[in-house]
Design an enzyme around this catalytic site. Structure first.
Site, mmCIF file in Angstrom:
data_model
loop_
_atom_site.group_PDB
_atom_site.id
_atom_site.type_symbol
_atom_site.label_atom_id
_atom_site.label_comp_id
_atom_site.label_asym_id
_atom_site.label_seq_id
_atom_site.Cartn_x
_atom_site.Cartn_y
_atom_site.Cartn_z
ATOM 1 C CE LYS A 123 -4.439 -1.711 1.379
ATOM 2 N NZ LYS A 123 -5.604 -1.657 2.257
ATOM 3 C CE LYS A 205 -5.126 -8.625 -2.884
ATOM 4 N NZ LYS A 205 -5.191 -8.056 -1.531
ATOM 5 C CE LYS A 208 -11.932 -3.405 -2.075
ATOM 6 N NZ LYS A 208 -12.715 -4.158 -1.126
#
Ligand code: TYM
Length: 340
Positions: A123, A205, A208
């Site tokens: 992130k 992975k 969204k």
């Protein structure tokens, strides 16, 4: 001693949660939500399901979208089959004990442990203009979510395993320092589908936040759109439906098909022996459509009934906070805070 931690219930406990930071993907469904429903139907556990809105703001959110996504997610939990009469489905921010325990745990978490978290590293790379302290301490909050409910089992996808390991470490550390307080939780990942991959790059992975919308299927994608995405999914040149080296795309579609039909990989290989990817993708698309359609219908009905949803989250927060506050007061006492 540990048997008494749950106090008045003999049932083992489950806690899990999903962030309302955008639309849910088929990965969230197969890796997590579907298993919440199965576990609830088994009836062996007392469960607590949470919409992790506090976690969401570690990444910048548009307030009105966050509000909408949070309500949407509650409706989706129910549309997927979770029954809020059996187990509470609550909003994390409605229960201050999550933040209160989180602080105590943060003070018992080492910088080195948090620096090793792969989700933090990922992130930070994705949001390099907003590497905030909350993103770093996120796993201590997640540990608080779990430990407050004395959860035995935490159904999650593979990507959350590392956070679960840290939660176990923190629980053990606290128990050793202050005496037995927390249950040591176990991760529960599904045998198939614990990591659903991108349809466009099966080494990544399904997520969204992927900029390519063909890489993921959303639970609320119009059915024809979902079907198209499957038909466009990356496979390989071998045209053979089986497991094997370099067949990540096909194996990912097999996982999706397996999750949607409950067929094993052996059965799937047999079913498509001698058939090409056209037939296989058509079958996967049909199975996915069959899964999504009733969820979408129930979701649409639920969204017309905001009063019901409000009733669910209010009642759920009351039920969950009773359990959470009990653990929190025990913790506050043990660390030496004077009782108010
Ligand atoms: P989140 O919101 O990113 O994802 C929710 C759940 O979906 C699973 N998942 C997947 N499973 C299989 N394949 C995929 N492609 C895929 N993508 C996501 C995740 O593993 C997860 O189980 N930190 C958590 C939310 C959370 C939580 C908790 C979970 C907060 N507190 C306490 C359990 C217990 C998260 O960000 O999940």
């Amino acid at each position: 001693m540990t048997e008494n931690i749950n106090n008045n219930t003999e049932k083992k406990r489950i806690l899990s949660g999903i962030q309302p930071s955008g639309a849910l993907t088929l990965g969230n469904y197969v890796g997590a939500l579907r298993n919440f429903v199965e576990l609830q139907e088994e009836g062996l556990y007392e469960s607590f399901y949470m919409i992790a809105d506090l976690h969401s703001i570690t990444v910048r959110q548009e307030p009105k979208n966050l509000r909408k996504n949070t309500m949407d997610l509650l409706a989706l939990f129910i549309a997927c089959g979770l029954d809020p009469k059996k187990d509470p489905i609550f909003f994390q921010s409605h229960i201050p004990a999550h933040l209160q325990l989180s602080w105590v745990l943060t003070c018992n978490t080492y910088m080195g442990e948090l620096s090793r978290m792969t989700q933090f590293k990922d992130k930070s790379r994705k949001h390099e203009n907003n590497i905030n302290a909350g993103l770093f301490t996120y796993p201590s909050l997640m540990a608080a979510d779990i430990l407050l409910y004395q959860a035995d089992l935490v159904p999650v996808g593979e990507d959350q395993r590392q956070h679960l390991e840290l939660t176990r470490d923190l629980a053990n550390r606290f128990n050793n320092l202050y005496s037995e307080t927390f249950k040591i939780p176990e991760a529960y990942t599904p045998k198939v589908g614990a990591r659903i991959m991108s349809l466009q790059d099966p080494t990544q992975k399904m997520s969204k936040s992927d900029p390519n919308e063909n890489s993921y299927i959303l639970l609320l994608d119009p059915i024809d759109k979902a079907v198209k995405k499957i038909k466009r999914a990356v496979t390989d040149s071998e045209a053979c439906v089986k497991r094997g080296e370099g067949k990540d795309g096909v194996m990912n579609l097999m996982s999706i098909y397996s999750a949607a039909t409950n067929k094993s990989f052996d059965e799937i290989e047999l079913e498509f022996e001698g058939k090409g990817y056209g037939d296989f993708k058509a079958a996967v698309a049909e199975a996915v459509a069959y899964t999504l359609k009733p969820i979408q219908e129930r979701y649409n009905d639920l969204m017309k009934n905001k009063d019901y949803l409000e009733e669910v989250y209010k009642e759920s927060a009351a039920r969950a906070s009773y359990v959470a506050n009990k653990t929190l007061s025990k913790v506050y006492r043990k660390v030496g805070f004077v009782q108010p």
